[in-house]
Design a protein around this motif. Structure first.
Motif, PDB file in Angstrom:
ATOM      1  N   LEU A 130      -5.764 -11.816 -14.546  1.00 15.76           N
ATOM      2  CA  LEU A 130      -4.937 -12.756 -13.785  1.00 15.76           C
ATOM      3  C   LEU A 130      -4.388 -12.138 -12.501  1.00 15.76           C
ATOM      4  O   LEU A 130      -4.035 -12.847 -11.553  1.00 15.76           O
ATOM      5  CB  LEU A 130      -3.780 -13.262 -14.643  1.00 15.76           C
ATOM      6  N   HIS A 131      -4.286 -10.811 -12.478  1.00 14.28           N
ATOM      7  CA  HIS A 131      -3.745 -10.115 -11.298  1.00 14.28           C
ATOM      8  C   HIS A 131      -4.846  -9.479 -10.453  1.00 14.28           C
ATOM      9  O   HIS A 131      -4.546  -8.794  -9.467  1.00 14.28           O
ATOM     10  CB  HIS A 131      -2.755  -9.033 -11.743  1.00 14.28           C
ATOM     11  N   TYR A 132      -6.112  -9.701 -10.838  1.00 13.20           N
ATOM     12  CA  TYR A 132      -7.232  -9.015 -10.165  1.00 13.20           C
ATOM     13  C   TYR A 132      -7.266  -9.312  -8.668  1.00 13.20           C
ATOM     14  O   TYR A 132      -7.358  -8.392  -7.839  1.00 13.20           O
ATOM     15  CB  TYR A 132      -8.558  -9.420 -10.811  1.00 13.20           C
ATOM     16  N   ALA A 133      -7.190 -10.588  -8.298  1.00 13.94           N
ATOM     17  CA  ALA A 133      -7.313 -10.980  -6.890  1.00 13.94           C
ATOM     18  C   ALA A 133      -6.203 -10.388  -6.028  1.00 13.94           C
ATOM     19  O   ALA A 133      -6.427 -10.028  -4.861  1.00 13.94           O
ATOM     20  CB  ALA A 133      -7.318 -12.499  -6.770  1.00 13.94           C
ATOM     21  N   SER A 134      -5.007 -10.268  -6.595  1.00  9.87           N
ATOM     22  CA  SER A 134      -3.882  -9.744  -5.817  1.00  9.87           C
ATOM     23  C   SER A 134      -3.901  -8.218  -5.722  1.00  9.87           C
ATOM     24  O   SER A 134      -3.427  -7.641  -4.741  1.00  9.87           O
ATOM     25  CB  SER A 134      -2.558 -10.209  -6.431  1.00  9.87           C
ATOM     26  N   ILE A 135      -4.444  -7.567  -6.757  1.00  9.65           N
ATOM     27  CA  ILE A 135      -4.468  -6.097  -6.760  1.00  9.65           C
ATOM     28  C   ILE A 135      -5.690  -5.560  -6.010  1.00  9.65           C
ATOM     29  O   ILE A 135      -5.577  -4.694  -5.146  1.00  9.65           O
ATOM     30  CB  ILE A 135      -4.448  -5.550  -8.210  1.00  9.65           C
ATOM     31  N   ILE A 136      -6.879  -6.077  -6.365  1.00 10.04           N
ATOM     32  CA  ILE A 136      -8.123  -5.603  -5.725  1.00 10.04           C
ATOM     33  C   ILE A 136      -8.454  -6.525  -4.545  1.00 10.04           C
ATOM     34  O   ILE A 136      -9.384  -7.336  -4.606  1.00 10.04           O
ATOM     35  CB  ILE A 136      -9.285  -5.555  -6.736  1.00 10.04           C
ATOM     36  N   SER A 137      -7.714  -6.388  -3.482  1.00 13.45           N
ATOM     37  CA  SER A 137      -7.952  -7.184  -2.274  1.00 13.45           C
ATOM     38  C   SER A 137      -8.998  -6.483  -1.400  1.00 13.45           C
ATOM     39  O   SER A 137      -9.299  -5.299  -1.606  1.00 13.45           O
ATOM     40  CB  SER A 137      -6.648  -7.338  -1.498  1.00 13.45           C
ATOM     41  N   PRO A 138      -9.567  -7.190  -0.406  1.00 14.66           N
ATOM     42  CA  PRO A 138     -10.519  -6.542   0.503  1.00 14.66           C
ATOM     43  C   PRO A 138      -9.934  -5.311   1.202  1.00 14.66           C
ATOM     44  O   PRO A 138     -10.631  -4.312   1.395  1.00 14.66           O
ATOM     45  CB  PRO A 138     -10.827  -7.655   1.524  1.00 14.66           C
ATOM     46  N   GLN A 139      -8.648  -5.379   1.539  1.00 15.74           N
ATOM     47  CA  GLN A 139      -7.999  -4.239   2.198  1.00 15.74           C
ATOM     48  C   GLN A 139      -7.938  -3.026   1.262  1.00 15.74           C
ATOM     49  O   GLN A 139      -8.152  -1.884   1.693  1.00 15.74           O
ATOM     50  CB  GLN A 139      -6.584  -4.616   2.647  1.00 15.74           C
ATOM     51  N   VAL A 140      -7.657  -3.297  -0.014  1.00 19.25           N
ATOM     52  CA  VAL A 140      -7.591  -2.216  -1.000  1.00 19.25           C
ATOM     53  C   VAL A 140      -8.972  -1.585  -1.177  1.00 19.25           C
ATOM     54  O   VAL A 140      -9.102  -0.356  -1.272  1.00 19.25           O
ATOM     55  CB  VAL A 140      -7.058  -2.732  -2.356  1.00 19.25           C
ATOM     56  N   CYS A 141     -10.009  -2.418  -1.215  1.00 16.37           N
ATOM     57  CA  CYS A 141     -11.378  -1.908  -1.358  1.00 16.37           C
ATOM     58  C   CYS A 141     -11.753  -0.991  -0.199  1.00 16.37           C
ATOM     59  O   CYS A 141     -12.314   0.091  -0.405  1.00 16.37           O
ATOM     60  CB  CYS A 141     -12.364  -3.069  -1.441  1.00 16.37           C
ATOM     61  N   VAL A 142     -11.440  -1.431   1.026  1.00 17.39           N
ATOM     62  CA  VAL A 142     -11.732  -0.613   2.204  1.00 17.39           C
ATOM     63  C   VAL A 142     -10.949   0.696   2.139  1.00 17.39           C
ATOM     64  O   VAL A 142     -11.489   1.776   2.429  1.00 17.39           O
ATOM     65  CB  VAL A 142     -11.401  -1.383   3.494  1.00 17.39           C
TER      66      VAL A 142
END
Length: 314
Positions: A130-142
């Motif tokens: 449920l928190h995946y989208a907020s935690i693993i954002s594109p900015q976090v991936c970069v």
């Protein structure tokens, strides 16, 4: 030996995997096939993920970067080894040796951190969906990818600086098919025991610590998955198990070579082949090519290519 009598080492001789001509031809054919397969397989993954918008997700972004690192890891020494088998020229300059050490530790250090990032991605996706989208954002991936390269550069620079301080004054035969500190530092005119402690503290303990963290995270994920009996959980279990197999095959040889830097050269050679030649081709097979989404995307890419060729005027 007096410092004044020490001569500068201008080149090393790479002894390779065997002196037998028959075995060298066998290795030439096998490693050539593996290298081509590695480059083609990983390139297909990168192109497919870039072209297909359905694969523009954090997991596939990280997998694309893993494929790029795998192609790099497969290329830092394998092409030279393959050409050496044909030409019989097995020497490498001192600068070339340092370059191999730099890129080996750059790509392996970067891949270690990237594998940890991928493990973190799967942990959040399965344990906290449920928190995946907020935690693993594109900015976090970069940020994770940039951090992995920064750590890789810092680690490789430390290894090269260390190698530059080593005094070489006698034997120049490297009992391997590429230059790495565990085999090169044994040619130095200093006490190898102290150097071995440096190897254990900088590379061995780091690799072992990262493996323990990864192992712990995958255990948590697998336990979480086992508590669910859905089809999706079964797929997640299969994916995580496959991921851990690759992690073990990559970390196992690294930990052994750098935790026991004075071990048998034959053992080190076999283990070096695993993480520089075999692992880069295993990653696209286990991580991605078994994935149904990627198979569908590759089919679409093939059809687009065929349709484009048919549309071209003859």
């Amino acid at each position: 030996m007096d410092v004044a009598n020490k001569s500068t080492m201008f080149e090393f001789v790479l002894l390779g995997l065997s002196n037998s001509w028959e075995l060298q031809m066998f290795f030439f054919m096998v490693f050539s096939l593996f290298y081509v397969a590695t480059m083609v397989g990983n390139s297909l993954i990168v192109i497919t993920v870039i072209v297909d918008p359905h694969l523009h997700s954090p997991m596939y972004f990280l997998l694309t970067n893993l494929s790029i690192i795998d192609m790099s890891l497969a290329s830092f020494a394998t092409p030279k080894m393959i050409t050496d088998y044909l030409t019989g020229h097995k020497t490498i300059s001192f600068d070339g040796c340092l370059t191999q050490i730099f890129f080996l530790h750059l790509f392996t250090g970067t891949e270690i951190i990237l594998l940890m990032a991928m493990s973190f991605d799967r942990y959040i996706a399965i344990c906290k969906p449920l928190h995946y989208a907020s935690i693993i954002s594109p900015q976090v991936c970069v940020a994770l990818v940039v951090a992995s390269w920064i750590v890789g550069i810092m680690h490789s620079m430390s290894q090269v600086i260390f190698a530059l301080t080593l005094p070489f004054c006698g034997p120049n035969e490297v009992d391997s098919f590429f230059c790495d500190l565990p085999v090169v530092f044994q040619l130095a005119c200093v006490d190898t025991y102290v150097l071995g402690l440096f190897m254990i503290s900088t590379s061995g303990i780091i690799a072992l610590s990262c493996f323990i963290v990864l192992f712990h995270s995958y255990v948590i994920v697998l336990v979480t998955v086992k508590h669910h009996s859905s089809r999706g959980s079964s797929k997640a279990l299969s994916t995580c198990t496959a991921h851990f197999i690759v992690v073990f095959l990559f970390f196992g040889p690294c930990i052994f070579i750098y935790m026991w830097p004075l071990s048998s050269f034959l053992t080190d050679k076999i283990l070096s082949v695993f993480y520089t030649i075999f692992t880069p081709i295993l990653n696209p097979i286990i991580y991605t090519l078994r994935n149904q989404e990627v198979k569908i995307a590759m089919r679409k890419l093939k059809n687009r290519f065929l349709n484009f060729n048919k549309a071209m005027p003859s």
